[in-house]
Motif scaffolding. Structure first.
Motif, PDB file in Angstrom:
ATOM      1  N   CYS A  76      36.460  -4.062  17.675  1.00 40.92           N
ATOM      2  CA  CYS A  76      36.568  -4.558  16.304  1.00 40.92           C
ATOM      3  C   CYS A  76      35.390  -5.477  16.004  1.00 40.92           C
ATOM      4  O   CYS A  76      35.000  -6.288  16.840  1.00 40.92           O
ATOM      5  N   LYS A 102      43.461  11.361  17.399  1.00 44.95           N
ATOM      6  CA  LYS A 102      42.437  10.480  16.828  1.00 44.95           C
ATOM      7  C   LYS A 102      41.213  10.420  17.741  1.00 44.95           C
ATOM      8  O   LYS A 102      40.092  10.271  17.258  1.00 44.95           O
ATOM      9  N   SER A 104      35.241  11.009  13.478  1.00 46.58           N
ATOM     10  CA  SER A 104      35.237   9.599  13.100  1.00 46.58           C
ATOM     11  C   SER A 104      36.377   8.876  13.811  1.00 46.58           C
ATOM     12  O   SER A 104      37.524   9.218  13.631  1.00 46.58           O
ATOM     13  N   LYS A 105      36.026   7.911  14.609  1.00 50.02           N
ATOM     14  CA  LYS A 105      37.038   7.139  15.335  1.00 50.02           C
ATOM     15  C   LYS A 105      37.297   5.791  14.654  1.00 50.02           C
ATOM     16  O   LYS A 105      37.909   4.911  15.206  1.00 50.02           O
ATOM     17  N   ASN A 106      36.796   5.674  13.409  1.00 45.34           N
ATOM     18  CA  ASN A 106      36.960   4.448  12.635  1.00 45.34           C
ATOM     19  C   ASN A 106      38.414   4.317  12.197  1.00 45.34           C
ATOM     20  O   ASN A 106      39.021   5.266  11.708  1.00 45.34           O
ATOM     21  N   ASN A 154      36.741  -4.401  10.859  1.00 44.69           N
ATOM     22  CA  ASN A 154      36.976  -2.982  11.042  1.00 44.69           C
ATOM     23  C   ASN A 154      37.020  -2.699  12.535  1.00 44.69           C
ATOM     24  O   ASN A 154      36.345  -3.364  13.323  1.00 44.69           O
ATOM     25  N   CYS A 155      37.853  -1.743  12.887  1.00 46.58           N
ATOM     26  CA  CYS A 155      38.041  -1.380  14.290  1.00 46.58           C
ATOM     27  C   CYS A 155      37.774   0.097  14.467  1.00 46.58           C
ATOM     28  O   CYS A 155      37.950   0.886  13.545  1.00 46.58           O
ATOM     29  N   ARG A 156      37.346   0.440  15.674  1.00 50.03           N
ATOM     30  CA  ARG A 156      37.105   1.841  16.006  1.00 50.03           C
ATOM     31  C   ARG A 156      37.541   2.092  17.446  1.00 50.03           C
ATOM     32  O   ARG A 156      37.548   1.172  18.276  1.00 50.03           O
TER      33      ARG A 156
END
Length: 128
Positions: free
Chosen positions: A27, A97, A102-104, A122-124
């Motif tokens: 994050c 996922k 996109s792993k966002n 924001n986290c990924r």
């Protein structure tokens, strides 16, 4: 018969790992032009959290549970040197996922009650 179909699907390449989970969640938090990064790994301990304080105005706290595969995020505002919760969120991390391009996990903006201060996070997923 079910076993035979399952075996045929695996031979054709349609097998999906049943317990694929992110190896970590990363994050990025921003407040006042300063960005800080926090990384967390899955845990089975429901009391295991990580956090960062952002300029003594906000605290970002995170937990990644392995079972159930769930990400919990919290944002606190410091009022009189005590943290007061502003945001609490939970996201289920599905095995699919990790296969997405996109792993966002989304962008979030949180406002404080004091002067309308705002922080972003924001986290990924890190599935490598």
């Amino acid at each position: 018969m079910k076993r035979l179909l399952k075996l045929l699907n695996c031979i054709v390449g349609l097998c999906i790992a049943p317990h694929a989970i992110a190896l970590a969640v990363i994050c990025e938090c921003e407040y006042g032009g300063k960005v800080e990064t926090i990384t967390i790994h899955p845990t089975s301990d429901v009391f295991d959290y990580k956090y960062i304080n952002l300029r003594n105005r906000f605290r970002f706290q995170i937990q990644l549970l392995s079972e159930p595969s769930k990400l919990k995020t919290y944002v606190y505002e410091f009022q009189n040197n005590l943290p007061v919760i502003l945001f609490a969120g939970e996201q289920t991390i599905s095995p699919e996922k990790c296969t997405d391009e996109s792993k966002n996990l989304g962008e979030n903006k949180v406002y404080s009650s004091n002067l309308g201060r705002e922080m972003y996070f924001n986290c990924r997923l890190n599935c490598d």
